[in-house]
Write a protein that holds these residues in place. Structure first.
Motif, PDB file in Angstrom:
ATOM      1  N   ILE A 240       0.888  -1.168   0.000  1.00  0.00           N
ATOM      2  CA  ILE A 240       0.000   0.000   0.000  1.00  0.00           C
ATOM      3  C   ILE A 240       0.924   1.214   0.000  1.00  0.00           C
ATOM      4  CG2 ILE A 240      -1.740   1.334   1.225  1.00  0.00           C
ATOM      5  CD1 ILE A 240      -2.679  -1.188   2.606  1.00  0.00           C
ATOM      6  N   VAL A 241       0.825   1.996  -1.050  1.00  0.00           N
ATOM      7  CA  VAL A 241       1.630   3.210  -1.139  1.00  0.00           C
ATOM      8  C   VAL A 241       0.670   4.390  -1.161  1.00  0.00           C
ATOM      9  CG1 VAL A 241       3.193   4.552  -2.617  1.00  0.00           C
ATOM     10  CG2 VAL A 241       3.562   2.094  -2.313  1.00  0.00           C
ATOM     11  N   THR A 242       1.004   5.417  -0.402  1.00  0.00           N
ATOM     12  CA  THR A 242       0.127   6.577  -0.400  1.00  0.00           C
ATOM     13  C   THR A 242       0.854   7.805  -0.915  1.00  0.00           C
ATOM     14  OG1 THR A 242      -1.406   7.896   0.895  1.00  0.00           O
ATOM     15  CG2 THR A 242       0.591   7.211   2.012  1.00  0.00           C
ATOM     16  N   LEU A 243       0.045   8.650  -1.528  1.00  0.00           N
ATOM     17  CA  LEU A 243       0.535   9.899  -2.099  1.00  0.00           C
ATOM     18  C   LEU A 243      -0.213  10.990  -1.353  1.00  0.00           C
ATOM     19  CD1 LEU A 243       2.236  10.300  -4.730  1.00  0.00           C
ATOM     20  CD2 LEU A 243       0.076  10.406  -5.942  1.00  0.00           C
ATOM     21  N   VAL A 244       0.515  11.761  -0.563  1.00  0.00           N
ATOM     22  CA  VAL A 244      -0.163  12.805   0.197  1.00  0.00           C
ATOM     23  C   VAL A 244       0.348  14.166  -0.257  1.00  0.00           C
ATOM     24  CG1 VAL A 244      -0.533  11.298   2.187  1.00  0.00           C
ATOM     25  CG2 VAL A 244       1.478  12.750   2.144  1.00  0.00           C
TER      26      VAL A 244
ATOM     27  N   LEU B 179      -2.076  -1.397  -3.751  1.00  0.00           N
ATOM     28  CA  LEU B 179      -2.877  -0.171  -3.721  1.00  0.00           C
ATOM     29  C   LEU B 179      -2.034   1.093  -3.758  1.00  0.00           C
ATOM     30  CD1 LEU B 179      -4.682  -2.105  -1.264  1.00  0.00           C
ATOM     31  CD2 LEU B 179      -6.194  -0.427  -2.290  1.00  0.00           C
ATOM     32  N   LEU B 180      -2.477   2.025  -4.583  1.00  0.00           N
ATOM     33  CA  LEU B 180      -1.923   3.379  -4.560  1.00  0.00           C
ATOM     34  C   LEU B 180      -3.068   4.293  -4.134  1.00  0.00           C
ATOM     35  CD1 LEU B 180       0.343   5.434  -5.109  1.00  0.00           C
ATOM     36  CD2 LEU B 180      -0.389   5.500  -7.493  1.00  0.00           C
ATOM     37  N   VAL B 181      -2.885   4.934  -2.993  1.00  0.00           N
ATOM     38  CA  VAL B 181      -3.975   5.691  -2.374  1.00  0.00           C
ATOM     39  C   VAL B 181      -3.583   7.160  -2.277  1.00  0.00           C
ATOM     40  CG1 VAL B 181      -5.454   5.892  -0.335  1.00  0.00           C
ATOM     41  CG2 VAL B 181      -4.515   3.652  -0.966  1.00  0.00           C
ATOM     42  N   VAL B 182      -4.366   8.016  -2.917  1.00  0.00           N
ATOM     43  CA  VAL B 182      -4.160   9.453  -2.813  1.00  0.00           C
ATOM     44  C   VAL B 182      -5.026   9.979  -1.686  1.00  0.00           C
ATOM     45  CG1 VAL B 182      -4.736  11.636  -3.918  1.00  0.00           C
ATOM     46  CG2 VAL B 182      -3.559   9.876  -5.208  1.00  0.00           C
ATOM     47  N   GLU B 183      -4.435  10.746  -0.801  1.00  0.00           N
ATOM     48  CA  GLU B 183      -5.226  11.238   0.327  1.00  0.00           C
ATOM     49  C   GLU B 183      -4.797  12.625   0.773  1.00  0.00           C
ATOM     50  OE1 GLU B 183      -8.553   9.326   1.786  1.00  0.00           O
ATOM     51  OE2 GLU B 183      -7.605  11.177   2.438  1.00  0.00           O
ATOM     52  N   GLN B 184      -5.786  13.429   1.132  1.00  0.00           N
ATOM     53  CA  GLN B 184      -5.457  14.671   1.835  1.00  0.00           C
ATOM     54  C   GLN B 184      -5.353  14.389   3.320  1.00  0.00           C
ATOM     55  OE1 GLN B 184      -7.096  18.465   1.103  1.00  0.00           O
ATOM     56  NE2 GLN B 184      -7.742  17.900  -0.956  1.00  0.00           N
TER      57      GLN B 184
ATOM     58  N   ASP C 139       2.467   1.175   3.585  1.00  0.00           N
ATOM     59  CA  ASP C 139       3.839   0.726   3.778  1.00  0.00           C
ATOM     60  C   ASP C 139       4.805   1.876   3.512  1.00  0.00           C
ATOM     61  OD1 ASP C 139       3.318  -2.183   4.110  1.00  0.00           O
ATOM     62  OD2 ASP C 139       2.460  -1.912   2.125  1.00  0.00           O
ATOM     63  N   ARG C 140       4.551   2.574   2.413  1.00  0.00           N
ATOM     64  CA  ARG C 140       5.426   3.677   2.021  1.00  0.00           C
ATOM     65  C   ARG C 140       4.580   4.850   1.579  1.00  0.00           C
ATOM     66  NH1 ARG C 140       8.392   3.481  -2.312  1.00  0.00           N
ATOM     67  NH2 ARG C 140       7.222   1.799  -3.290  1.00  0.00           N
ATOM     68  N   GLY C 141       5.205   6.010   1.536  1.00  0.00           N
ATOM     69  CA  GLY C 141       4.461   7.189   1.101  1.00  0.00           C
ATOM     70  C   GLY C 141       5.339   8.146   0.324  1.00  0.00           C
ATOM     71  N   TYR C 142       4.671   8.980  -0.455  1.00  0.00           N
ATOM     72  CA  TYR C 142       5.318  10.081  -1.169  1.00  0.00           C
ATOM     73  C   TYR C 142       4.567  11.354  -0.807  1.00  0.00           C
ATOM     74  CZ  TYR C 142       7.508   6.553  -4.161  1.00  0.00           C
ATOM     75  OH  TYR C 142       8.238   5.494  -4.630  1.00  0.00           O
ATOM     76  N   VAL C 143       5.319  12.407  -0.553  1.00  0.00           N
ATOM     77  CA  VAL C 143       4.698  13.696  -0.265  1.00  0.00           C
ATOM     78  C   VAL C 143       4.886  14.578  -1.486  1.00  0.00           C
ATOM     79  CG1 VAL C 143       4.719  15.733   1.216  1.00  0.00           C
ATOM     80  CG2 VAL C 143       5.226  13.467   2.193  1.00  0.00           C
ATOM     81  N   MET C 144       3.785  15.042  -2.053  1.00  0.00           N
ATOM     82  CA  MET C 144       3.858  15.903  -3.232  1.00  0.00           C
ATOM     83  C   MET C 144       3.680  17.353  -2.843  1.00  0.00           C
ATOM     84  SD  MET C 144       1.828  14.197  -6.371  1.00  0.00           S
ATOM     85  CE  MET C 144       2.391  15.173  -7.741  1.00  0.00           C
ATOM     86  N   GLU C 145       4.506  18.196  -3.446  1.00  0.00           N
ATOM     87  CA  GLU C 145       4.361  19.642  -3.265  1.00  0.00           C
ATOM     88  C   GLU C 145       4.536  20.288  -4.621  1.00  0.00           C
ATOM     89  OE1 GLU C 145       7.116  20.921  -0.230  1.00  0.00           O
ATOM     90  OE2 GLU C 145       5.913  19.920   1.307  1.00  0.00           O
TER      91      GLU C 145
ATOM     92  N   ALA D 279       8.340  15.870  -2.838  1.00  0.00           N
ATOM     93  CA  ALA D 279       9.179  16.599  -1.881  1.00  0.00           C
ATOM     94  C   ALA D 279       9.867  15.641  -0.924  1.00  0.00           C
ATOM     95  CB  ALA D 279       8.333  17.613  -1.114  1.00  0.00           C
ATOM     96  N   LEU D 280       9.202  14.551  -0.585  1.00  0.00           N
ATOM     97  CA  LEU D 280       9.734  13.597   0.393  1.00  0.00           C
ATOM     98  C   LEU D 280       9.180  12.236   0.052  1.00  0.00           C
ATOM     99  CD1 LEU D 280       8.900  15.178   3.877  1.00  0.00           C
ATOM    100  CD2 LEU D 280      11.200  14.643   3.054  1.00  0.00           C
ATOM    101  N   SER D 281       9.943  11.194   0.390  1.00  0.00           N
ATOM    102  CA  SER D 281       9.384   9.849   0.263  1.00  0.00           C
ATOM    103  C   SER D 281      10.070   8.959   1.285  1.00  0.00           C
ATOM    104  CB  SER D 281       9.578   9.302  -1.149  1.00  0.00           C
ATOM    105  OG  SER D 281      10.951   9.146  -1.414  1.00  0.00           O
ATOM    106  N   GLY D 282       9.420   7.867   1.605  1.00  0.00           N
ATOM    107  CA  GLY D 282      10.028   6.962   2.570  1.00  0.00           C
ATOM    108  C   GLY D 282       9.011   6.005   3.125  1.00  0.00           C
ATOM    109  N   SER D 283       9.421   5.264   4.151  1.00  0.00           N
ATOM    110  CA  SER D 283       8.471   4.351   4.761  1.00  0.00           C
ATOM    111  C   SER D 283       7.401   5.184   5.455  1.00  0.00           C
ATOM    112  CB  SER D 283       9.176   3.446   5.778  1.00  0.00           C
ATOM    113  OG  SER D 283       9.474   4.174   6.950  1.00  0.00           O
ATOM    114  N   ALA D 284       6.191   4.640   5.523  1.00  0.00           N
ATOM    115  CA  ALA D 284       5.090   5.375   6.131  1.00  0.00           C
ATOM    116  C   ALA D 284       5.445   5.714   7.577  1.00  0.00           C
ATOM    117  CB  ALA D 284       3.809   4.553   6.056  1.00  0.00           C
TER     118      ALA D 284
END
Ligand code: ATP
Length: 236
Positions: free
Chosen positions: A33-37, A189-194, A204-210, A215-220
């Motif tokens: 499960i990867v999230t994009l916040v 799963l790729l989950v986009v969330e505010q 499991d992991r996440g990416y922070v978009m700006e 802008a940042l990525s790593g383990s959740a």
């Protein structure tokens, strides 16, 4: 190490003359499960639109199980095992809940009954309302229906765009449980969330978009305790 199930490299896209994603690298391994916040307007939805094929790329590639998606027409992407929800939800308001669910499995030739019961197991309210017109459901119920419909396609990769949007906290918890249950069944799963906290708590992991960049990525776990993430997205 096997190829990632989804691998996005150097993705650039624009709306008319305005470039909004400036070279995005994101990968999702099978079973994760990867999230994009990120804040409003960071470009999360645009990235999802690129993956589903409605938004053309100016540069970069998106590979699914090693195959560049640019070589596969949009209408064949569901057959590959990519499902997306809610994407404007795309509920057919005049059709019943059950008919909407059946449409989610339209490209399957096997029996859908077991999966429908599975969806009803996750969301009992949909079973109660299975013969009702989907247009009459509440916002939260439509959200559940959209996710249920995506599950019906037995996707390998499920893209969820803001699954918690507009939901009461108790429903957010229910959706998070469903996402975790899907992963246990082998769905990636790729989950986009505010709602960064909710998303990172199950990922499991996440990416922070700006502003169109990662802008940042790593383990959740690391992201949830990162002071920059806490300050900007977790209200700490
Ligand atoms: P939100 O959570 O509000 O959906 P987001 O992170 O998903 O935000 P996007 O909707 O992808 O962000 O928007 C990224 C940028 O692209 C924003 O600056 C937005 O104003 C712009 N944008 C989005 N859709 C369009 C469009 N159809 N035409 C022009 N610009 C757009």
């Amino acid at each position: 190490m096997p190829d990632p199930l989804l691998e996005i490299t150097g993705l650039v896209t624009a709306y008319g003359p305005i470039e909004v994603l400036h070279g995005i690298d994101v990968s999702v391994n099978e079973g994760e499960i990867v999230t994009l916040v990120g804040a409003n307007g960071a470009g999360k939805t645009t990235l999802m639109r690129c993956i589903s094929g409605v938004q053309p790329l100016k540069a970069g590639t998106i590979r699914f199980a090693g195959t560049p998606l640019s070589t596969i027409p949009d209408h064949k992407r569901a057959g590959l095992g990519i499902a997306q929800s809610p994407e404007g939800r795309q509920i057919f308001g005049d059709l019943s809940v059950e008919e909407n669910l059946a449409l989610g499995g339209y490209h399957r030739k096997d029996d859908l009954g077991g999966d429908m019961e599975d969806v009803y197991g996750h969301f009992p309210i949909l079973k109660d309302k299975r013969h009702h017109a989907a247009g009459g459901l509440s916002g939260g119920q439509q959200q559940m229906l959209a996710i249920g419909r995506a599950i019906m396609g037995r996707p390998k990769l499920l893209l969820l765009d803001e699954p918690s949007m507009g939901l009461a906290p108790v429903l957010v918890d229910q959706i998070l449980e469903v996402i975790s249950a899907l992963r246990k069944r082998g769905v990636t799963l790729l989950v986009v969330e505010q709602n960064a906290y909710a998303a990172l708590s199950i990922a499991d992991r996440g990416y922070v978009m700006e502003t169109g960049k990662i802008a940042l990525s790593g383990s959740a776990r690391d992201l949830i305790s990162d002071p920059r993430v806490r300050e900007a997205y977790l209200g700490a």
